[in-house]
Design a protein around this motif. Structure first.
Motif, short mmCIF file in Angstrom:
data_model
loop_
_atom_site.label_atom_id
_atom_site.label_comp_id
_atom_site.label_asym_id
_atom_site.label_seq_id
_atom_site.Cartn_x
_atom_site.Cartn_y
_atom_site.Cartn_z
N GLY A 451 24.91 48.79 46.03
CA GLY A 451 23.87 49.83 45.30
C GLY A 451 24.54 50.83 44.46
N LYS A 452 25.53 50.50 43.86
CA LYS A 452 26.46 51.38 42.84
C LYS A 452 26.68 51.02 41.57
N GLU A 453 27.06 51.86 40.56
CA GLU A 453 27.57 51.27 39.40
C GLU A 453 28.77 50.96 39.41
N LEU A 454 29.37 50.07 38.61
CA LEU A 454 30.86 49.51 38.55
C LEU A 454 31.75 50.80 38.22
N ASN A 455 32.72 50.80 38.87
CA ASN A 455 33.73 51.85 38.45
C ASN A 455 35.19 51.26 38.75
N GLN A 456 36.26 52.15 38.37
CA GLN A 456 37.59 51.68 38.41
C GLN A 456 38.17 51.15 39.89
N ALA A 457 37.58 51.86 40.91
CA ALA A 457 37.94 51.48 42.22
C ALA A 457 37.51 49.89 42.66
N TYR A 458 36.48 49.58 42.33
CA TYR A 458 35.95 48.42 42.79
C TYR A 458 36.92 47.33 41.97
N ILE A 459 37.20 47.47 40.78
CA ILE A 459 37.90 46.65 39.97
C ILE A 459 39.55 46.41 40.36
N GLU A 460 39.86 47.74 40.80
CA GLU A 460 41.47 47.80 41.34
C GLU A 460 41.45 46.93 42.64
N LYS A 461 40.41 47.18 43.46
CA LYS A 461 40.29 46.56 44.93
C LYS A 461 40.23 44.96 44.78
N THR A 462 39.49 44.59 43.60
CA THR A 462 39.46 42.90 43.29
C THR A 462 40.70 42.44 43.06
N ILE A 463 41.49 43.22 42.31
CA ILE A 463 42.80 42.83 41.71
C ILE A 463 43.76 42.45 42.96
N GLU A 464 43.65 43.49 43.91
CA GLU A 464 44.60 43.58 44.94
C GLU A 464 44.25 42.48 45.90
N ASN A 465 42.96 41.84 45.98
CA ASN A 465 42.51 40.94 47.18
C ASN A 465 42.70 39.64 46.19
N MET A 466 43.06 39.55 45.06
CA MET A 466 43.08 38.18 44.40
C MET A 466 44.41 37.87 44.09
N VAL A 467 44.69 36.48 44.54
CA VAL A 467 46.09 35.82 44.28
C VAL A 467 46.13 34.98 42.92
N PRO A 468 46.89 35.45 42.00
CA PRO A 468 46.78 34.61 40.68
C PRO A 468 47.20 33.49 40.67
N LEU A 469 46.66 32.40 39.87
CA LEU A 469 47.35 31.06 39.89
C LEU A 469 48.70 30.89 39.47
N SER A 470 49.33 31.90 38.73
CA SER A 470 50.63 31.99 38.45
C SER A 470 51.65 32.10 39.35
N GLN A 471 51.03 32.80 40.63
CA GLN A 471 51.94 32.66 41.73
C GLN A 471 52.07 31.41 42.57
N THR A 472 51.00 30.51 42.54
CA THR A 472 50.69 29.53 43.16
C THR A 472 51.60 28.13 42.15
N MET A 473 51.51 28.63 41.08
CA MET A 473 52.01 27.42 40.14
C MET A 473 53.11 28.01 39.67
N GLU A 474 53.91 28.87 40.14
CA GLU A 474 55.06 29.46 39.56
C GLU A 474 56.07 28.28 38.83
N ASP A 475 56.48 27.36 39.67
CA ASP A 475 57.49 26.39 38.99
C ASP A 475 56.86 25.66 38.10
N GLN A 476 55.76 25.23 38.04
CA GLN A 476 55.38 24.46 36.94
C GLN A 476 54.86 25.28 35.80
N ILE A 477 54.64 26.47 35.83
CA ILE A 477 54.57 27.45 34.62
C ILE A 477 55.66 27.42 34.06
N LYS A 478 56.91 27.90 34.79
CA LYS A 478 58.34 27.96 34.37
C LYS A 478 58.68 26.52 33.46
N GLY A 479 58.38 25.56 34.21
CA GLY A 479 58.83 24.08 33.48
C GLY A 479 57.88 24.09 32.00
N THR A 480 56.99 24.28 32.03
CA THR A 480 55.88 24.28 30.72
C THR A 480 56.68 25.31 29.71
#
Length: 508
Positions: A451-480
């Motif tokens: 029930g609140k407005e979107l702010n910086q803290a919400y976005i930063e928290k989401t970033i911290e809790n998300m694992v990017p694809l580049s981490q799970t596909m590191e070898d494939q990305i390097k090869g490409t």
């Protein structure tokens, strides 16, 4: 403008080619063309169908020749200077007796004044007859012929001078262009529908009908595009290149000596804007976008897959200038290497048909192909001449991530100036564009739930809790990246940071 298909058929008839196969849905148009040819060459025309038998030039029917073998025997025995049009004969081309009989007919007719013309929307040529049959793909109506249909329908209603197209030549041109890609009968039907519903030629009705007709193929999809280049973050080098190529579709470019652009291959990391760019090109150049689903091309029926890709190519060419989009191309042709053992070579033949067209095409169809895994692409696709350029789309750099955050905040009615974009970009190293979009969407869900407005803290928290694809596909990305260093052009002038996902986690 002359009908090139008609000229091709007449040339084959004059050269005494015994068996000619015309691929078309438009029986009436092809029959009218053949009638004109027979009149010019002082020949007679006979028409055969399984329902009526053999139709004489005077319109009478010989019902005893409904059998597909008996009619061939009649053609062999008759002493006629004529053309025999065989409608929908393709189902019988699987029968050994028919194949043998046609080979006899082909040998006999070479020294006669007779020609057999197969007329069917489906191309099916047995291996035994490949050397005897000549194939002609009958062109769909061009601008001039569509214009004549518009004129004919306008005059038929008796009040042509009251129609908007009679006052506005630009509207007439747009109506004609909107109907390109339709058969003559389809164009007549949709024009009549438009006149009944609105009392005039309505572009929206014509285009909506055209979309339905294109979708019926099950292979091509007519894409409605809302995206534009402003919604694509970064990729400045690719944008510059596209801007230059977009100008090359004009008549001035032809006069200058420039050829029409052929296409572009976008390869790189998933979620970094390849598909979004394909859609944005359509808006940028104001050209229709057709999406080819390669997976839908393949059919269980023998010969149908090859016919599907040929029909898709023909449709794309008929509405040129246009854009043909192949998304995740490597998945569509994934079975190419083992095609001979797994599917009788169907994938290889479909790919060969597409590859030949890509190399030899003369019509202004710009091909946009996207690919995530370059190792799965056949090398012959990547050689020069297939595409104008190959671009590598890397993970967004810090500056590009700032732009992407700003785009998605603005898209969701938030002023990006109210956020610390610099900090968000620093914390999101290794995130793709689509992951950044998901960060904003997930943060909005969290804020809404609280029930609140979107702010910086919400976005930063989401970033911290998300694992990017580049981490799970590191070898494939390097090869490409290693592959793209010497084989592709970078889509962005800004180098991606060399930090790893583990460094990003430590900083947080």
């Amino acid at each position: 403008m002359e009908n090139n298909s008609g000229i091709a058929i007449e040339t084959l008839i004059r050269a005494r080619y015994p068996l000619i196969y015309v691929v078309s849905f438009e029986e009436n148009r092809v029959e009218s063309e053949l009638l004109l040819i027979t009149q010019n060459r002082k020949k007679q025309i006979y028409k055969w169908s399984i329902t009526n038998g053999l139709e004489n030039p005077d319109g009478s029917f010989l019902g005893e020749f409904k059998d597909p073998i008996k009619v061939l025997e009649y053609i062999l025995q008759s002493d006629i200077n004529g053309i025999f049009v065989m409608k929908d004969y393709h189902p019988y081309l699987n029968e050994p007796v028919v194949i043998r009989k046609l080979r006899d007919v082909a040998h006999s007719l070479k020294t006669s004044m007779k020609n057999v013309v197969f007329l069917s929307p489906v191309l099916k040529v047995p291996v035994e007859l490949e050397k005897e049959i000549s194939v002609v793909d009958y062109n769909l109506p061009g601008k001039e012929e569509i214009g004549q249909i518009v004129k004919s329908i306008s005059e038929s209603i008796g009040e042509a001078d009251k129609l908007e197209i009679s006052k506005n030549p630009m509207l007439l041109q747009k109506v004609v262009e909107a109907a390109l890609g339709l058969t003559a009968e389809e164009a007549e039907n949709v024009f009549a529908k438009s006149l009944v519903q609105t009392g005039d030629f309505n572009l929206k009705i014509i285009l909506s009908e055209k979309e339905q007709i294109i979708r019926k193929s099950g292979v091509l999809e007519y894409c409605h595009v809302n995206e534009n280049m402003k919604g694509v973050g970064g990729l400045d080098e690719l944008k510059k290149w596209l801007n230059k190529r977009g100008k090359a579709f004009t008549p001035e470019a032809r006069d200058f000596g420039l050829p029409e652009p052929r296409g572009v291959l976008l390869l790189g990391i998933p979620g970094c804007g390849k598909s979004l760019t394909a859609k944005a090109i359509s808006s940028m150049w104001q050209l229709p976008l057709l999406k080819l689903d390669v997976g839908k091309v393949f059919s269980s029926l023998v010969g149908s897959s090859e016919e599907n890709v040929r029909r898709a190519i023909q449709t794309a060419e008929s509405i040129a200038p246009s854009i043909l989009w192949l998304d995740e191309m490597e998945k569509g042709f994934s079975g190419l290497g083992s095609s001979g053992q797994t599917d009788g070579g169907t994938t290889a033949r479909v790919f060969g048909t597409f590859l030949t067209w890509l190399q030899e095409k003369k019509t202004p169809v710009f091909v946009v192909a996207t690919c995530n895994n370059v190792s799965q692409l056949p090398p012959e696709l990547l050689r020069k001449g297939r595409f104008d350029e190959i671009f590598f789309v890397d993970l967004p750099s810090k500056e590009e991530r700032k732009e992407i955050f700003s785009i998605h905040l603005e898209k969701r009615k938030r002023d990006y100036k109210g956020f610390n974009i610099e900090k968000l970009a620093e914390k999101s190293i290794g995130f793709s564009g689509s992951e950044i979009e998901e960060i904003i969407v997930s943060s909005l869900y969290d804020a809404f739930d609280d029930g609140k407005e979107l702010n910086q803290a919400y976005i930063e928290k989401t970033i911290e809790n998300m694992v990017p694809l580049s981490q799970t596909m590191e070898d494939q990305i390097k090869g490409t990246r290693e592959w793209a260093k010497i084989r592709a052009k970078k889509a962005s002038s800004i180098e991606w940071e060399n930090e790893t996902a583990s460094v990003r986690k430590l900083e947080m």
